[in-house]
Design a protein around this motif. Structure first.
Motif, PDB file in Angstrom:
ATOM      1  N   THR A 119      87.417 -32.573-132.433  1.00 45.39           N
ATOM      2  CA  THR A 119      88.209 -33.789-132.266  1.00 45.39           C
ATOM      3  C   THR A 119      88.203 -34.272-130.823  1.00 45.39           C
ATOM      4  O   THR A 119      88.202 -35.480-130.570  1.00 45.39           O
ATOM      5  CB  THR A 119      89.652 -33.593-132.754  1.00 45.39           C
ATOM      6  OG1 THR A 119      90.262 -32.514-132.054  1.00 45.39           O
ATOM      7  CG2 THR A 119      89.677 -33.324-134.250  1.00 45.39           C
ATOM      8  N   VAL A 120      88.191 -33.357-129.865  1.00 43.39           N
ATOM      9  CA  VAL A 120      88.052 -33.755-128.458  1.00 43.39           C
ATOM     10  C   VAL A 120      86.757 -34.540-128.263  1.00 43.39           C
ATOM     11  O   VAL A 120      86.737 -35.615-127.638  1.00 43.39           O
ATOM     12  CB  VAL A 120      88.063 -32.517-127.532  1.00 43.39           C
ATOM     13  CG1 VAL A 120      87.617 -32.896-126.115  1.00 43.39           C
ATOM     14  CG2 VAL A 120      89.452 -31.896-127.474  1.00 43.39           C
ATOM     15  N   SER A 121      85.685 -34.014-128.809  1.00 39.19           N
ATOM     16  CA  SER A 121      84.380 -34.658-128.642  1.00 39.19           C
ATOM     17  C   SER A 121      84.329 -35.990-129.387  1.00 39.19           C
ATOM     18  O   SER A 121      83.707 -36.953-128.915  1.00 39.19           O
ATOM     19  CB  SER A 121      83.271 -33.730-129.156  1.00 39.19           C
ATOM     20  OG  SER A 121      83.258 -32.512-128.437  1.00 39.19           O
ATOM     21  N   ALA A 122      84.980 -36.060-130.556  1.00 45.07           N
ATOM     22  CA  ALA A 122      84.980 -37.302-131.321  1.00 45.07           C
ATOM     23  C   ALA A 122      85.732 -38.407-130.593  1.00 45.07           C
ATOM     24  O   ALA A 122      85.307 -39.574-130.599  1.00 45.07           O
ATOM     25  CB  ALA A 122      85.602 -37.065-132.699  1.00 45.07           C
ATOM     26  N   VAL A 123      86.841 -38.062-129.955  1.00 43.82           N
ATOM     27  CA  VAL A 123      87.591 -39.057-129.177  1.00 43.82           C
ATOM     28  C   VAL A 123      86.761 -39.544-127.995  1.00 43.82           C
ATOM     29  O   VAL A 123      86.692 -40.747-127.716  1.00 43.82           O
ATOM     30  CB  VAL A 123      88.932 -38.459-128.706  1.00 43.82           C
ATOM     31  CG1 VAL A 123      89.582 -39.347-127.649  1.00 43.82           C
ATOM     32  CG2 VAL A 123      89.882 -38.272-129.895  1.00 43.82           C
ATOM     33  N   THR A 285      74.852 -36.888-125.491  1.00 49.76           N
ATOM     34  CA  THR A 285      73.709 -36.393-124.736  1.00 49.76           C
ATOM     35  C   THR A 285      72.994 -35.319-125.555  1.00 49.76           C
ATOM     36  O   THR A 285      73.623 -34.596-126.332  1.00 49.76           O
ATOM     37  CB  THR A 285      74.179 -35.790-123.397  1.00 49.76           C
ATOM     38  OG1 THR A 285      75.206 -34.806-123.665  1.00 49.76           O
ATOM     39  CG2 THR A 285      74.690 -36.850-122.454  1.00 49.76           C
ATOM     40  N   PRO A 286      71.668 -35.198-125.459  1.00 47.14           N
ATOM     41  CA  PRO A 286      70.793 -35.914-124.527  1.00 47.14           C
ATOM     42  C   PRO A 286      70.253 -37.238-125.057  1.00 47.14           C
ATOM     43  O   PRO A 286      69.566 -37.949-124.332  1.00 47.14           O
ATOM     44  CB  PRO A 286      69.642 -34.927-124.323  1.00 47.14           C
ATOM     45  CG  PRO A 286      69.532 -34.251-125.664  1.00 47.14           C
ATOM     46  CD  PRO A 286      70.942 -34.118-126.163  1.00 47.14           C
ATOM     47  N   ALA A 287      70.548 -37.571-126.325  1.00 49.72           N
ATOM     48  CA  ALA A 287      70.033 -38.837-126.863  1.00 49.72           C
ATOM     49  C   ALA A 287      70.718 -40.026-126.218  1.00 49.72           C
ATOM     50  O   ALA A 287      70.107 -41.075-125.985  1.00 49.72           O
ATOM     51  CB  ALA A 287      70.219 -38.879-128.384  1.00 49.72           C
ATOM     52  N   GLY A 288      72.013 -39.882-125.919  1.00 45.93           N
ATOM     53  CA  GLY A 288      72.785 -40.955-125.291  1.00 45.93           C
ATOM     54  C   GLY A 288      73.437 -40.478-124.013  1.00 45.93           C
ATOM     55  O   GLY A 288      73.013 -39.487-123.406  1.00 45.93           O
ATOM     56  N   ASP A 289      74.507 -41.171-123.632  1.00 46.15           N
ATOM     57  CA  ASP A 289      75.139 -40.911-122.336  1.00 46.15           C
ATOM     58  C   ASP A 289      76.490 -40.210-122.430  1.00 46.15           C
ATOM     59  O   ASP A 289      77.073 -39.865-121.394  1.00 46.15           O
ATOM     60  CB  ASP A 289      75.327 -42.232-121.581  1.00 46.15           C
ATOM     61  CG  ASP A 289      74.003 -42.898-121.247  1.00 46.15           C
ATOM     62  OD1 ASP A 289      73.028 -42.165-120.976  1.00 46.15           O
ATOM     63  OD2 ASP A 289      73.941 -44.146-121.272  1.00 46.15           O
ATOM     64  N   VAL A 290      77.042 -40.013-123.641  1.00 47.69           N
ATOM     65  CA  VAL A 290      78.352 -39.374-123.781  1.00 47.69           C
ATOM     66  C   VAL A 290      78.154 -37.859-123.713  1.00 47.69           C
ATOM     67  O   VAL A 290      77.559 -37.257-124.617  1.00 47.69           O
ATOM     68  CB  VAL A 290      79.032 -39.775-125.104  1.00 47.69           C
ATOM     69  CG1 VAL A 290      80.372 -39.050-125.248  1.00 47.69           C
ATOM     70  CG2 VAL A 290      79.232 -41.279-125.163  1.00 47.69           C
ATOM     71  N   PHE A 291      78.652 -37.247-122.649  1.00 48.10           N
ATOM     72  CA  PHE A 291      78.363 -35.825-122.445  1.00 48.10           C
ATOM     73  C   PHE A 291      79.027 -34.960-123.505  1.00 48.10           C
ATOM     74  O   PHE A 291      80.204 -35.109-123.818  1.00 48.10           O
ATOM     75  CB  PHE A 291      78.841 -35.365-121.067  1.00 48.10           C
ATOM     76  CG  PHE A 291      78.534 -33.913-120.808  1.00 48.10           C
ATOM     77  CD1 PHE A 291      77.245 -33.514-120.489  1.00 48.10           C
ATOM     78  CD2 PHE A 291      79.516 -32.943-120.935  1.00 48.10           C
ATOM     79  CE1 PHE A 291      76.942 -32.176-120.270  1.00 48.10           C
ATOM     80  CE2 PHE A 291      79.238 -31.607-120.731  1.00 48.10           C
ATOM     81  CZ  PHE A 291      77.943 -31.225-120.393  1.00 48.10           C
ATOM     82  N   GLN A 292      78.246 -34.033-124.045  1.00 42.81           N
ATOM     83  CA  GLN A 292      78.753 -33.030-124.977  1.00 42.81           C
ATOM     84  C   GLN A 292      77.782 -31.864-124.958  1.00 42.81           C
ATOM     85  O   GLN A 292      76.582 -32.039-125.122  1.00 42.81           O
ATOM     86  CB  GLN A 292      78.879 -33.601-126.392  1.00 42.81           C
ATOM     87  CG  GLN A 292      79.840 -32.840-127.314  1.00 42.81           C
ATOM     88  CD  GLN A 292      79.339 -31.461-127.694  1.00 42.81           C
ATOM     89  OE1 GLN A 292      78.169 -31.282-128.031  1.00 42.81           O
ATOM     90  NE2 GLN A 292      80.214 -30.477-127.616  1.00 42.81           N
ATOM     91  N   SER A 293      78.314 -30.657-124.743  1.00 39.76           N
ATOM     92  CA  SER A 293      77.454 -29.479-124.682  1.00 39.76           C
ATOM     93  C   SER A 293      78.309 -28.238-124.893  1.00 39.76           C
ATOM     94  O   SER A 293      79.541 -28.301-124.777  1.00 39.76           O
ATOM     95  CB  SER A 293      76.738 -29.414-123.326  1.00 39.76           C
ATOM     96  OG  SER A 293      75.728 -28.434-123.336  1.00 39.76           O
ATOM     97  N   GLY A 294      77.677 -27.116-125.214  1.00 40.11           N
ATOM     98  CA  GLY A 294      78.428 -25.887-125.414  1.00 40.11           C
ATOM     99  C   GLY A 294      77.511 -24.692-125.549  1.00 40.11           C
ATOM    100  O   GLY A 294      76.535 -24.729-126.309  1.00 40.11           O
ATOM    101  N   THR A 295      77.822 -23.628-124.837  1.00 45.36           N
ATOM    102  CA  THR A 295      76.992 -22.429-124.848  1.00 45.36           C
ATOM    103  C   THR A 295      76.824 -21.854-126.248  1.00 45.36           C
ATOM    104  O   THR A 295      75.728 -21.451-126.649  1.00 45.36           O
ATOM    105  CB  THR A 295      77.601 -21.357-123.921  1.00 45.36           C
ATOM    106  OG1 THR A 295      77.641 -21.853-122.586  1.00 45.36           O
ATOM    107  CG2 THR A 295      76.795 -20.066-123.965  1.00 45.36           C
ATOM    108  N   PHE A 296      77.897 -21.796-127.017  1.00 43.97           N
ATOM    109  CA  PHE A 296      77.853 -21.144-128.323  1.00 43.97           C
ATOM    110  C   PHE A 296      77.677 -22.126-129.480  1.00 43.97           C
ATOM    111  O   PHE A 296      77.709 -21.725-130.645  1.00 43.97           O
ATOM    112  CB  PHE A 296      79.135 -20.329-128.543  1.00 43.97           C
ATOM    113  CG  PHE A 296      79.248 -19.153-127.616  1.00 43.97           C
ATOM    114  CD1 PHE A 296      78.600 -17.962-127.895  1.00 43.97           C
ATOM    115  CD2 PHE A 296      79.984 -19.239-126.452  1.00 43.97           C
ATOM    116  CE1 PHE A 296      78.689 -16.883-127.042  1.00 43.97           C
ATOM    117  CE2 PHE A 296      80.096 -18.166-125.594  1.00 43.97           C
ATOM    118  CZ  PHE A 296      79.441 -16.970-125.883  1.00 43.97           C
ATOM    119  N   SER A 297      77.485 -23.402-129.186  1.00 40.03           N
ATOM    120  CA  SER A 297      77.336 -24.391-130.254  1.00 40.03           C
ATOM    121  C   SER A 297      76.085 -24.109-131.086  1.00 40.03           C
ATOM    122  O   SER A 297      75.020 -23.820-130.542  1.00 40.03           O
ATOM    123  CB  SER A 297      77.247 -25.795-129.647  1.00 40.03           C
ATOM    124  OG  SER A 297      78.451 -26.134-128.994  1.00 40.03           O
TER     125      SER A 297
END
Length: 445
Positions: A119-123, A285-297
């Motif tokens: 939900t954090v990432s969706a917002v 990201t990386p397709a767009g500009d909204v940052f989202q990443s995670g080691t365990f994702s």
């Protein structure tokens, strides 16, 4: 029941963990029992006491505690091949393909590690996609431990609901009561050009399982369309439980722009996901500009557990079984309430159920919603059933927690520890489990 070992463990836990727990909902009074193991639809505590488990990890365990062979084999194989890699694996692609095939609105998916992270990432995604800041949420709704939604108040008069959150976060969050279309229209009339998204559960799952009144989600869908905002369904609880493989959005026939998942999609392992239309999800990201990443994702063990759990559910009519038991439970509860507490309300659908200790209601259930409150205007109990979270808050929450929950526990039935959280049926439960639980309800109520 003897609880000496649990008490001793709680004493140790208080020295090393705040409140003796790692999630606040586990802090029951006077102390929680500590689980030693799960067994099908049951758990066994540290003192050897056995309980019918309707908590099911707060929802993730659709199949129960004993993983079927195909699930267990996949989990063991991926764990044996290496815990994780920091690189993609085939199984995360397969799980994403499975979800996109079955959930109507989802064309693309990003996996994360919890419902909160989803939900954090969706917002963030909604704000980045629309270029706007404001988010509309339901009063008393819950979307995880995130700053944007931990707010109190009405409309644009909101403030953080927890210390540690700057007031500036709440300034961008607008609240409306669930099931109040006029309030939704009013907030869009005033702030429509600034609203990035409406974030709601299809069914309130952390506040007594409140169903939408007829047309409510369609109203939200129309308002978002008219104002260029996104409609986000939080299906962390309802996803792959309500409505089967199509989730609650399929059951209700309303397609959101973005959906958040958790719980069942990871097969009992830590997981979250954000799905939706490709043009929106590709803004990450990386397709767009909204940052989202995670080691365990996309953790391979979690992905394997989720994939094989959903495959098993599809191949073995799991939903038919758990939904039938859910109907049996809710119908039985209504029979009990008619005799003992007609002011109380049975809620739930599919494999979710709860009794809300509402304070008012007719003396009869004649013409009522059978199998749980469905918010039908023609139902004689319609004016008394909870319509939003504040209605559930006005129920007898202290009686539920201080008297009813301990009484059920002493009879060997494990329920979520407060008035608000849902109970869940799993595939390992039996009709005998339901009937035994109903006898316990008769005694405790």
């Amino acid at each position: 029941m003897n609880h000496e070992q649990s008490r001793a463990l709680y004493d140790r836990a208080l020295s090393v963990m705040p409140g003796g727990v790692n999630s606040s909902v586990r802090a029951v009074r006077p102390y929680p029992f500590f689980v030693q193991k799960g067994d099908g639809g049951h758990v066994v505590d540290a003192d050897g006491n056995r309980y019918i488990d309707f908590v099911m990890g707060y929802g993730p365990l659709l199949l129960g505690h004993d993983m079927p062979e195909q699930v267990q084999s996949a989990v063991q194989r991926h764990a044996a091949e290496g815990p994780m890699y920091g690189a993609p694996t085939e199984v995360e692609v397969e799980l994403a393909e499975f979800v996109t095939r079955h959930v109507p609105s989802v064309e693309m998916l990003r996996f994360v590690n919890s419902g909160t992270e989803a939900t954090v990432s969706a917002v963030r995604l909604a704000r980045g996609y629309t270029g706007r800041d404001k988010i509309v949420v339901m009063q008393s709704g819950y979307h995880g431990a995130q700053e944007s939604t931990l707010v109190e108040g009405e409309g644009d008069h909101t403030h953080p609901s927890s210390p540690g959150i700057p007031e500036s976060f709440a300034e961008h969050t607008l609240t409306v009561p669930f099931n109040d279309p006029e309030a939704a229209r009013a907030v869009f009339d005033e702030h429509g050009d600034d609203i990035a998204a409406v974030l709601t559960e299809p069914i309130l799952g952390n506040y007594g399982i409140v169903h939408p009144v007829d047309g409510y989600h369609e109203t939200l869908r129309g308002l978002c369309n008219d104002h260029g905002s996104l409609l986000i369904f939080d299906e962390v609880i309802t996803g792959f439980r309500v409505g089967g493989l199509q989730c609650a959005q399929g059951k209700f026939g309303v397609e959101p722009d973005v959906t958040t998942f958790g719980k069942i999609v990871g097969g009992g392992f830590p997981v979250g996901a954000i799905g939706g239309k490709s043009e929106i999800i590709e803004q990450f990201t990386p397709a767009g500009d909204v940052f989202q990443s995670g080691t365990f994702s996309g953790h391979p063990v979690t992905m394997a557990a989720g994939l094989e759990t959903l495959r098993y559910a599809a191949e073995h009519d799991v939903y038919g079984h758990v939904n039938e038991l859910g109907d049996r439970m809710r119908s039985g509860l209504q029979d009990i309430l008619e005799d003992q507490a007609p002011e109380y309300t049975v809620v739930g659908t599919d494999s979710m159920f709860k009794v809300v200790f509402t304070r008012d209601g007719p003396d009869t259930f004649e013409g009522h919603c059978e199998g749980g409150c469905q918010q039908r205007p023609e139902c004689p109990r319609y004016d008394y059933c909870p319509k939003d979270g504040s209605d559930v808050k006005q129920a007898e929450t202290e009686r539920w927690e201080r008297l009813f929950w301990p009484a059920m526990k002493e009879q060997g039935v494990f329920l979520t520890a407060n008035q608000f959280e849902s109970q869940f049926i799993c595939d390992a439960h039996t009709a005998e489990d339901v009937d035994d639980a109903l006898e316990a309800y008769k005694e405790a109520i």
